[in-house]
Design a protein around this motif. Structure first.
Motif: not given
Length: 216
Positions: A109-111, A154, A156, A162, A164
């Motif tokens: 879930d980085t993009t 992550c 965050e 933000q 990622s």
């Protein structure tokens, strides 16, 4: 699932073990728990560092000042040393950590596109069938993160917001059963309430999905 937010977390490592490992001049890893490992046989560790550190050697012609751990790890890590411990913050190394950890992750879930697939074959098969009834991967991931065991590695922050992250599911069987029951109930309700999904009008892929989720 628990979040391990690199913006906030400080990883504590045993200083003596770290120095001994570095002096072997071999590749090693540091996990989010602060463990130092040289052989991740099971492939299930989550790393905040993985690689090999260059040790400078002094010569008579080119003497150098003593090399610190901060020098070795570089600017993407913040290092604090005391007598027995090394404290590490690793959020600036995020891009390299994505590359290191993605092969072991359950989902990425980085993009900006979000989650597109699961790393586990059975979960991916479930996710693919669920999309036939407008259940997307975001729905499934949010349920996993709420109901199941695992870790979200992550970065965050709130302002500006933000996020990622990489997800690591602890028990794939638990995750599968949780998602299967959710999809089965949601699809059954959808077919009872939405005229678009009357069984007689479904296409072949949708009928295959019904069979997958054991819905008559």
């Amino acid at each position: 699932m628990k979040k391990f937010n690199l913006f906030n977390e400080i990883i504590t490592v045993d200083k003596n073990i770290l120095l001994q490992t570095i002096n072997k001049n071999e590749e090693f890893g540091i996990t989010i728990e602060g463990d130092i490992i040289t052989d991740d046989a099971k492939g299930n560790a989550i790393y905040i560092f993985k690689g090999k550190l260059d040790i400078q050697t002094n010569t008579h012609l080119a003497p150098q000042k003593p090399q610190t751990l901060q020098d070795m790890f570089g600017t993407n890590y913040q290092i604090v040393e005391d007598d027995k411990r090394v404290l590490i913050k690793a959020f600036s190394a995020w891009q390299s950590l994505i590359e290191i950890n993605t092969p072991n992750a359950s989902y990425d879930d980085t993009t900006a596109d979000g989650v597109a697939e699961f790393g586990n074959k059975e979960l991916e098969n479930l996710g693919w069938n669920a999309t036939e009834f407008n259940i997307d991967y975001r729905d499934l991931v949010e349920l996993l993160e709420e109901k199941c065991q695992g870790t979200i590695l992550c970065i965050e922050q709130e302002e500006p917001y933000q996020f990622s992250g990489l997800g690591f599911i602890a028990d794939n069987k638990e995750a599968y059963n949780t998602l299967f029951n959710y999809c089965q109930e949601k699809i059954t309700k959808l077919m009872n309430e939405d005229n678009e999904f009357v069984k007689e009008t479904l296409e072949d892929d949708e009928l295959e999905a019904l069979k997958f989720f054991k819905i008559d």
